[in-house]
Design a protein around this motif. Sequence first.
Motif, PDB file in Angstrom:
ATOM      1  N   VAL A  80      67.460  34.217  39.674  1.00 30.04           N
ATOM      2  CA  VAL A  80      68.320  34.644  38.378  1.00 30.04           C
ATOM      3  C   VAL A  80      68.870  33.613  37.938  1.00 30.04           C
ATOM      4  O   VAL A  80      69.402  32.186  38.871  1.00 30.04           O
ATOM      5  CB  VAL A  80      69.429  35.412  39.050  1.00 30.04           C
ATOM      6  CG1 VAL A  80      70.575  35.850  37.978  1.00 30.04           C
ATOM      7  CG2 VAL A  80      69.148  36.965  39.810  1.00 30.04           C
ATOM      8  N   ASP A  81      68.752  33.025  36.814  1.00 37.44           N
ATOM      9  CA  ASP A  81      69.143  31.826  36.149  1.00 37.44           C
ATOM     10  C   ASP A  81      70.617  32.046  36.133  1.00 37.44           C
ATOM     11  O   ASP A  81      71.483  32.994  35.517  1.00 37.44           O
ATOM     12  CB  ASP A  81      68.822  31.840  34.804  1.00 37.44           C
ATOM     13  CG  ASP A  81      67.426  31.000  34.613  1.00 37.44           C
ATOM     14  OD1 ASP A  81      66.399  31.748  34.958  1.00 37.44           O
ATOM     15  OD2 ASP A  81      67.351  29.899  34.415  1.00 37.44           O
ATOM     16  N   TYR A  82      71.270  30.905  36.434  1.00 38.37           N
ATOM     17  CA  TYR A  82      72.879  30.823  36.569  1.00 38.37           C
ATOM     18  C   TYR A  82      73.214  29.918  35.175  1.00 38.37           C
ATOM     19  O   TYR A  82      72.735  28.803  34.965  1.00 38.37           O
ATOM     20  CB  TYR A  82      73.469  30.297  37.590  1.00 38.37           C
ATOM     21  CG  TYR A  82      75.047  30.182  37.236  1.00 38.37           C
ATOM     22  CD1 TYR A  82      75.733  31.220  37.492  1.00 38.37           C
ATOM     23  CD2 TYR A  82      75.568  29.053  36.889  1.00 38.37           C
ATOM     24  CE1 TYR A  82      77.253  31.103  37.225  1.00 38.37           C
ATOM     25  CE2 TYR A  82      76.831  28.740  36.643  1.00 38.37           C
ATOM     26  CZ  TYR A  82      77.698  29.934  36.801  1.00 38.37           C
ATOM     27  OH  TYR A  82      79.014  30.086  36.337  1.00 38.37           O
ATOM     28  N   LEU A  83      73.803  30.561  34.330  1.00 38.36           N
ATOM     29  CA  LEU A  83      74.607  29.746  32.996  1.00 38.36           C
ATOM     30  C   LEU A  83      75.880  30.369  33.057  1.00 38.36           C
ATOM     31  O   LEU A  83      76.224  31.630  33.317  1.00 38.36           O
ATOM     32  CB  LEU A  83      73.619  30.137  31.775  1.00 38.36           C
ATOM     33  CG  LEU A  83      72.659  29.624  31.565  1.00 38.36           C
ATOM     34  CD1 LEU A  83      71.198  30.375  31.917  1.00 38.36           C
ATOM     35  CD2 LEU A  83      72.252  29.163  29.857  1.00 38.36           C
ATOM     36  N   PRO A  84      76.892  29.441  32.831  1.00 39.14           N
ATOM     37  CA  PRO A  84      78.348  29.920  32.754  1.00 39.14           C
ATOM     38  C   PRO A  84      78.275  31.091  31.718  1.00 39.14           C
ATOM     39  O   PRO A  84      77.717  30.785  30.826  1.00 39.14           O
ATOM     40  CB  PRO A  84      79.012  28.563  32.450  1.00 39.14           C
ATOM     41  CG  PRO A  84      78.198  27.462  32.913  1.00 39.14           C
ATOM     42  CD  PRO A  84      76.776  28.001  32.745  1.00 39.14           C
ATOM     43  N   GLY A  85      79.015  32.091  31.945  1.00 35.77           N
ATOM     44  CA  GLY A  85      79.144  32.970  31.147  1.00 35.77           C
ATOM     45  C   GLY A  85      78.299  34.431  31.102  1.00 35.77           C
ATOM     46  O   GLY A  85      78.318  35.380  30.613  1.00 35.77           O
ATOM     47  N   VAL A 139      70.864  22.868  31.969  1.00 34.11           N
ATOM     48  CA  VAL A 139      71.804  22.323  31.858  1.00 34.11           C
ATOM     49  C   VAL A 139      72.912  22.320  30.621  1.00 34.11           C
ATOM     50  O   VAL A 139      73.968  21.993  30.634  1.00 34.11           O
ATOM     51  CB  VAL A 139      71.821  20.656  32.384  1.00 34.11           C
ATOM     52  CG1 VAL A 139      71.018  20.558  33.482  1.00 34.11           C
ATOM     53  CG2 VAL A 139      71.072  20.013  31.227  1.00 34.11           C
ATOM     54  N   SER A 140      72.384  22.833  29.665  1.00 38.27           N
ATOM     55  CA  SER A 140      73.167  23.374  28.399  1.00 38.27           C
ATOM     56  C   SER A 140      72.400  24.558  28.026  1.00 38.27           C
ATOM     57  O   SER A 140      71.423  24.878  28.465  1.00 38.27           O
ATOM     58  CB  SER A 140      72.952  22.254  27.415  1.00 38.27           C
ATOM     59  OG  SER A 140      71.687  22.162  26.855  1.00 38.27           O
ATOM     60  N   ASP A 141      72.868  24.949  27.137  1.00 40.61           N
ATOM     61  CA  ASP A 141      72.443  26.439  26.465  1.00 40.61           C
ATOM     62  C   ASP A 141      70.864  26.403  26.127  1.00 40.61           C
ATOM     63  O   ASP A 141      70.117  27.354  26.093  1.00 40.61           O
ATOM     64  CB  ASP A 141      72.998  26.965  25.338  1.00 40.61           C
ATOM     65  CG  ASP A 141      74.615  27.717  25.966  1.00 40.61           C
ATOM     66  OD1 ASP A 141      74.889  27.905  27.026  1.00 40.61           O
ATOM     67  OD2 ASP A 141      75.276  28.131  25.222  1.00 40.61           O
ATOM     68  N   HIS A 142      70.668  25.069  25.763  1.00 42.66           N
ATOM     69  CA  HIS A 142      69.214  24.992  25.083  1.00 42.66           C
ATOM     70  C   HIS A 142      68.165  24.027  26.000  1.00 42.66           C
ATOM     71  O   HIS A 142      67.173  23.834  25.591  1.00 42.66           O
ATOM     72  CB  HIS A 142      69.352  24.300  23.752  1.00 42.66           C
ATOM     73  CG  HIS A 142      70.164  25.291  22.872  1.00 42.66           C
ATOM     74  ND1 HIS A 142      69.639  26.508  22.645  1.00 42.66           N
ATOM     75  CD2 HIS A 142      71.436  25.280  22.288  1.00 42.66           C
ATOM     76  CE1 HIS A 142      70.734  27.119  21.731  1.00 42.66           C
ATOM     77  NE2 HIS A 142      71.590  26.692  21.916  1.00 42.66           N
ATOM     78  N   TRP A 143      68.665  23.216  27.032  1.00 43.28           N
ATOM     79  CA  TRP A 143      67.925  22.467  27.460  1.00 43.28           C
ATOM     80  C   TRP A 143      67.555  22.822  28.959  1.00 43.28           C
ATOM     81  O   TRP A 143      68.661  22.807  29.968  1.00 43.28           O
ATOM     82  CB  TRP A 143      68.402  20.979  27.611  1.00 43.28           C
ATOM     83  CG  TRP A 143      67.405  20.107  28.074  1.00 43.28           C
ATOM     84  CD1 TRP A 143      65.944  20.180  28.245  1.00 43.28           C
ATOM     85  CD2 TRP A 143      67.697  18.881  28.779  1.00 43.28           C
ATOM     86  NE1 TRP A 143      65.428  19.060  28.854  1.00 43.28           N
ATOM     87  CE2 TRP A 143      66.190  18.362  29.336  1.00 43.28           C
ATOM     88  CE3 TRP A 143      68.778  18.270  29.123  1.00 43.28           C
ATOM     89  CZ2 TRP A 143      66.360  17.323  29.990  1.00 43.28           C
ATOM     90  CZ3 TRP A 143      68.653  17.037  29.911  1.00 43.28           C
ATOM     91  CH2 TRP A 143      67.375  16.429  30.138  1.00 43.28           C
ATOM     92  N   ASP A 144      66.381  23.487  29.161  1.00 43.28           N
ATOM     93  CA  ASP A 144      65.825  23.777  30.720  1.00 43.28           C
ATOM     94  C   ASP A 144      65.217  22.470  31.113  1.00 43.28           C
ATOM     95  O   ASP A 144      63.973  22.172  30.501  1.00 43.28           O
ATOM     96  CB  ASP A 144      64.994  25.202  30.636  1.00 43.28           C
ATOM     97  CG  ASP A 144      64.055  25.194  29.441  1.00 43.28           C
ATOM     98  OD1 ASP A 144      64.346  24.290  28.245  1.00 43.28           O
ATOM     99  OD2 ASP A 144      63.027  26.051  29.218  1.00 43.28           O
TER     100      ASP A 144
END
Length: 264
Positions: free
Chosen positions: A82-87, A111-116
């Motif tokens: 599962v990808d963890y992103l804040p929110g 590490v940001s909404d757009h950079w994997d």
Amino acid sequence: MPADYHMHTPLCRHATGEPIEYAKHAVAIGLDEIGFSDHSPMRQDNFDNWRMNLDQLGEYVEKVRKAQKDFPGLTIRLALEVDYLPGHEDWIRELATRHPWDYFIGSVHYVSDHWDIDNPAKLSEWKNRDAFEVWTAYFERLTMAAESKLFEIIGHADLPKKFGHRPTRDCTPLYECFLAAAKKSGCAIELNTAGLRKDCREIYPNRQILELAFQNGVPVTFGSDAHAPAEVGMNFAEAIQLARDVGYRECCQFAKRKCRFIKL
Ligand SMILES: [Zn+2]
Ligand SMILES: [Zn+2]
């Protein structure tokens, strides 16, 4: 041999081979437990192009069930990476209720909404970044993932090294902060052998992180991160040796999100 808990399926659009083929390979190399942990769907299917769509989740579970049925002598766990992103916490909680999962691997790729950071299509992005800044952003999120109590295992804990980038500054404080969070919430980290097949030529995580993990009492699991059947269990002897070298004598396995320890 410990279980291989990190394996993908073609549903994520960048892996080959059906779960029955992964299972067949696992049996051939003498594993007695494996777990499928394909990339989790997002609430929005257009989030990126390297995961199953949400309406394919049932098909994924069916593929794993079929492998369980065809290989009754092999224990096959049902899981997700599962990808963890804040929110995203509420979404991850919702996913957890959809099927009787054995474990969730929490991974930070974004590490940001757009950079994997591990995406080869975005390799040029690294040119604009300082490695230590990327490590800092990555471990900040990894620490949040560990604190969230949403995951049994934290995946490939130093993924930013994948393409061979390395920070020149000392990252020990970042590692310690993450591992303290893992210890506090009781999650394991995985020894992921896929790093050996990437430019970094090294197991995830590095030996220093693993030594600190052992000193902090953070347990381990093992995963090949197989994206093809022949990668199942790959380099496990090396990973087991590394775990033993830093002091580990046991590892965790999971059923229905409950941990049990087995000898290493
Ligand atoms: Zn993948
Ligand atoms: Zn991953």
